[in-house]
Design a protein around this motif. Structure first.
Motif, mmCIF file in Angstrom:
data_model
loop_
_atom_site.group_PDB
_atom_site.id
_atom_site.type_symbol
_atom_site.label_atom_id
_atom_site.label_comp_id
_atom_site.label_asym_id
_atom_site.label_seq_id
_atom_site.Cartn_x
_atom_site.Cartn_y
_atom_site.Cartn_z
ATOM 1 N N ILE A 181 0.858 -1.188 0.000
ATOM 2 C CA ILE A 181 0.000 0.000 0.000
ATOM 3 C C ILE A 181 0.892 1.235 0.000
ATOM 4 C CG2 ILE A 181 -1.940 -1.093 1.204
ATOM 5 C CD1 ILE A 181 -0.942 0.327 3.785
ATOM 6 N N ARG A 182 0.299 2.370 -0.295
ATOM 7 C CA ARG A 182 0.973 3.653 -0.140
ATOM 8 C C ARG A 182 0.278 4.387 0.993
ATOM 9 N NH1 ARG A 182 4.679 4.718 -3.530
ATOM 10 N NH2 ARG A 182 4.718 3.680 -5.528
ATOM 11 N N VAL A 183 1.063 5.042 1.822
ATOM 12 C CA VAL A 183 0.503 5.854 2.897
ATOM 13 C C VAL A 183 0.929 7.294 2.651
ATOM 14 C CG1 VAL A 183 0.416 6.283 5.373
ATOM 15 C CG2 VAL A 183 0.609 3.931 4.531
ATOM 16 N N LEU A 184 -0.051 8.190 2.644
ATOM 17 C CA LEU A 184 0.233 9.621 2.547
ATOM 18 C C LEU A 184 0.310 10.146 3.974
ATOM 19 C CD1 LEU A 184 -2.314 10.605 -0.242
ATOM 20 C CD2 LEU A 184 0.058 9.847 -0.501
ATOM 21 N N PRO A 185 1.521 10.391 4.487
ATOM 22 C CA PRO A 185 1.656 10.803 5.886
ATOM 23 C C PRO A 185 0.963 12.133 6.166
ATOM 24 C CG PRO A 185 3.776 10.182 4.964
ATOM 25 C CD PRO A 185 2.804 10.281 3.823
ATOM 26 N N SER A 186 0.423 12.275 7.368
ATOM 27 C CA SER A 186 -0.212 13.528 7.772
ATOM 28 C C SER A 186 0.810 14.645 7.922
ATOM 29 C CB SER A 186 -0.954 13.356 9.096
ATOM 30 O OG SER A 186 -2.036 12.499 8.920
ATOM 31 N N HIS A 187 2.037 14.274 8.261
ATOM 32 C CA HIS A 187 3.116 15.243 8.454
ATOM 33 C C HIS A 187 4.354 14.628 7.817
ATOM 34 C CE1 HIS A 187 4.730 18.749 10.536
ATOM 35 N NE2 HIS A 187 5.788 18.010 10.834
ATOM 36 N N SER A 188 5.083 15.374 7.012
ATOM 37 C CA SER A 188 6.118 14.737 6.200
ATOM 38 C C SER A 188 7.564 15.049 6.572
ATOM 39 C CB SER A 188 5.897 15.112 4.734
ATOM 40 O OG SER A 188 6.033 16.512 4.572
ATOM 41 N N CYS A 189 7.831 15.881 7.546
ATOM 42 C CA CYS A 189 9.225 16.247 7.846
ATOM 43 C C CYS A 189 10.086 15.038 8.198
ATOM 44 C CB CYS A 189 9.282 17.269 8.975
ATOM 45 S SG CYS A 189 8.594 18.857 8.518
ATOM 46 N N ILE A 190 9.640 14.217 9.132
ATOM 47 C CA ILE A 190 10.435 13.048 9.513
ATOM 48 C C ILE A 190 10.479 12.054 8.364
ATOM 49 C CG2 ILE A 190 10.519 11.041 11.047
ATOM 50 C CD1 ILE A 190 9.613 12.883 13.302
ATOM 51 N N THR A 191 9.382 11.901 7.645
ATOM 52 C CA THR A 191 9.369 10.999 6.498
ATOM 53 C C THR A 191 10.460 11.395 5.514
ATOM 54 O OG1 THR A 191 6.999 10.628 6.733
ATOM 55 C CG2 THR A 191 7.974 10.102 4.595
ATOM 56 N N ALA A 192 10.541 12.668 5.172
ATOM 57 C CA ALA A 192 11.546 13.132 4.215
ATOM 58 C C ALA A 192 12.956 12.977 4.762
ATOM 59 C CB ALA A 192 11.278 14.587 3.855
ATOM 60 N N ALA A 193 13.137 13.171 6.049
ATOM 61 C CA ALA A 193 14.470 13.115 6.647
ATOM 62 C C ALA A 193 15.009 11.690 6.783
ATOM 63 C CB ALA A 193 14.450 13.785 8.017
ATOM 64 N N MET A 194 14.152 10.691 6.781
ATOM 65 C CA MET A 194 14.582 9.320 7.060
ATOM 66 C C MET A 194 15.139 8.571 5.853
ATOM 67 S SD MET A 194 14.420 8.836 10.225
ATOM 68 C CE MET A 194 14.792 7.098 10.223
ATOM 69 N N PHE A 195 15.009 9.133 4.664
ATOM 70 C CA PHE A 195 15.414 8.419 3.467
ATOM 71 C C PHE A 195 16.521 9.159 2.734
ATOM 72 C CE2 PHE A 195 11.081 7.203 4.481
ATOM 73 C CZ PHE A 195 11.183 5.824 4.466
ATOM 74 N N GLN A 196 17.444 8.416 2.129
ATOM 75 C CA GLN A 196 18.576 8.993 1.409
ATOM 76 C C GLN A 196 18.198 9.510 0.022
ATOM 77 O OE1 GLN A 196 21.657 9.558 2.678
ATOM 78 N NE2 GLN A 196 20.618 8.946 4.555
#
Length: 122
Positions: free
Chosen positions: A86-101
């Protein structure tokens, strides 16, 4: 979006488990008051279309639990078998963006580009 895998069903609790938790998605609700139906993230199919009224209702460090945002209808377990993606559209994306290279940019199911994360040097 965060690509996640369904790793467990909990019909007795009306939820399913995914392999994306607070390390992949922020434990911050963001603008939750503006859209309470999102929880920690809106659950979508691989094309990015929302799946009924499913959201990520709770998180641990490595796992997320998907439930219905409204009502008490059973989850569509047959549409989301263990191992499905599945794809999840996060409610808040700062940590999501920071966790991936890097970030994979898709259009119509095709990988169009791979963006590397910018790093501050200073």
């Amino acid at each position: 979006s965060v690509l996640a895998t369904v790793i467990g069903h909990k019909p007795d609790r009306g939820m399913l488990t995914i392999d994306a938790g607070s390390l992949a998605m922020s434990p911050d609700h963001g603008a939750r008051e503006a859209n309470a139906a999102w929880g920690y993230g809106l659950v979508c199919d691989l094309a990015g279309r929302p799946i009924e009224d499913l959201h990520v209702a709770s998180l641990s460090q490595e796992h997320g639990w998907v439930q219905r945002a409204h009502g008490d209808q059973p989850l569509p377990y047959e549409r989301l078998p263990i191992g499905s993606r599945i794809r999840v559209l996060p409610s808040h994306s700062c940590i999501t963006a920071a966790m991936f290279q890097h970030y994979d940019v898709h259009q119509a199911g095709l990988l169009m580009a791979r963006w590397r994360r910018c790093a501050s040097h200073g």
